[in-house]
Scaffold this active site. Structure first.
Site, PDB file in Angstrom:
ATOM      1  N   SER A 121       0.990  -1.287   0.018  1.00  0.00           N
ATOM      2  CA  SER A 121       0.046  -0.080  -0.055  1.00  0.00           C
ATOM      3  C   SER A 121       1.052   1.354   0.005  1.00  0.00           C
ATOM      4  O   SER A 121       0.545   2.377  -0.340  1.00  0.00           O
ATOM      5  CB  SER A 121      -0.891   0.102   0.976  1.00  0.00           C
ATOM      6  N   LYS A 175       4.615 -11.479   3.129  1.00  0.00           N
ATOM      7  CA  LYS A 175       3.065 -11.489   2.836  1.00  0.00           C
ATOM      8  C   LYS A 175       3.086 -11.721   1.164  1.00  0.00           C
ATOM      9  O   LYS A 175       3.555 -10.722   0.642  1.00  0.00           O
ATOM     10  CB  LYS A 175       2.347 -10.367   3.370  1.00  0.00           C
ATOM     11  N   GLU A 202      -8.875  -9.752   4.110  1.00  0.00           N
ATOM     12  CA  GLU A 202      -9.510  -8.457   3.894  1.00  0.00           C
ATOM     13  C   GLU A 202     -10.680  -8.211   3.208  1.00  0.00           C
ATOM     14  O   GLU A 202     -11.042  -8.981   2.149  1.00  0.00           O
ATOM     15  CB  GLU A 202      -8.248  -7.944   2.920  1.00  0.00           C
TER      16      GLU A 202
END
Ligand code: KIV
Length: 271
Positions: free
Chosen positions: A44, A111, A180
């Site tokens: 992000s 991740k 998510e």
């Protein structure tokens, strides 16, 4: 500092896990001084730090540079770094080079998004000493395939797929899993079905932990207000207020005053 076994221990003890994204040294020092359990150097950062409109432009070089800065600031936190778009969908040599870059920059785990086509790599990395955190549900690197940022797992078929992905990642050796934008009941069901800890974002309160983006948590990003974000501070208001106060103080001559100047008494003497 947490290690990968603490994720499962906390799950078993019913203790919630807190994770926050972090991308730079100054913020890392602040997170390091906080009680938050662990850090995600998320891709992000393509959006929060570089102003792109998705995570797709994040590169291994960007991830490694930001991970290194965070690792210099947060010496006592477990750091997970995202592998960026396509960096783990190449041949094994290139995939490993990407993993090596972020691990040697200071990450303690990586991740990756999605399960399909990733489980062999998860197994290989785990066998190579690299802990892997999975990520299912809304996987932002798939934004163009998903047709936008939408809640996932709303149909029976897609809910079943998420359940299978979670099992596959656990079996491949992932030590925990981000979920998510998944309906609360589905996230709870997946959480209960797994031995490993789940970290939710937009997945309700029944996951084993929560992750938020630093800028969202601190209310620094006023243009982004999805339902699952809670601002724990009016960061944008406070920062803009301070900037305006500084501007005003300089323009009125109130700053710098004698307390913030070297040898100010010299000016007071007549020439
Ligand atoms: O990159 C990121 O910030 C993330 C979180 C939203 C989980 O992957």
């Amino acid at each position: 500092m947490m290690n990968i076994f603490d994720f499962t221990k906390k799950k078993q003890a019913g203790e919630k896990i807190t994770m926050v994204t972090c991308y730079d040294y100054t913020s890392a020092v602040l997170v390091d001084r906080s009680d938050v359990d662990c850090i995600l150097v998320g891709d992000s950062l393509a959006m929060t730090m570089h102003g792109f409109n998705s995570t797709v432009p994040a590169t291994v070089e960007m991830m490694a540079m930001h991970t290194a800065a965070v690792a210099r600031g947060a010496k006592d936190k477990f750091i997970v770094a995202d592998l960026p778009f396509l960096a783990y969908r190449k041949d094994l040599g290139d995939n490993i080079a990407a993993v090596q870059a972020v691990m040697q920059a200071g990450a303690h785990a990586v991740k990756i998004e999605g399960a399909a086509g990733n489980t062999d790599l998860v197994r290989h990395l785990t066998e190579s000493g690299v802990p892997v955190m999975g990520h299912i549900g809304l996987t932002p690197q798939f934004v163009h395939l998903l047709g936008g940022y939408r809640v996932q797992g709303k149909t029976e078929e897609s809910a079943n797929r998420l359940k299978e992905e979670a099992q596959a990642l656990e079996q491949a050796g992932a030590f925990s899993l981000v979920m998510e934008c998944v309906p609360t009941l589905l996230a709870a069901e997946i959480t209960q079905s797994l031995r490993i800890a789940t970290i939710g974002i937009g997945a309700g309160a029944e996951t084993d932990g929560q992750v938020l983006v630093f800028q969202d948590l601190l209310g620094l990003n006023t243009d982004f207000r999805p339902k699952f974000v809670k601002n724990f501070l009016d960061g944008a208001g406070l920062v803009t207020g301070a900037l305006n106060e500084y501007n005003q103080a300089v323009k009125t001559g109130a700053f710098p005053d004698a307390n913030h100047s070297f040898n100010p008494e010299r000016l007071a003497k007549p020439a």
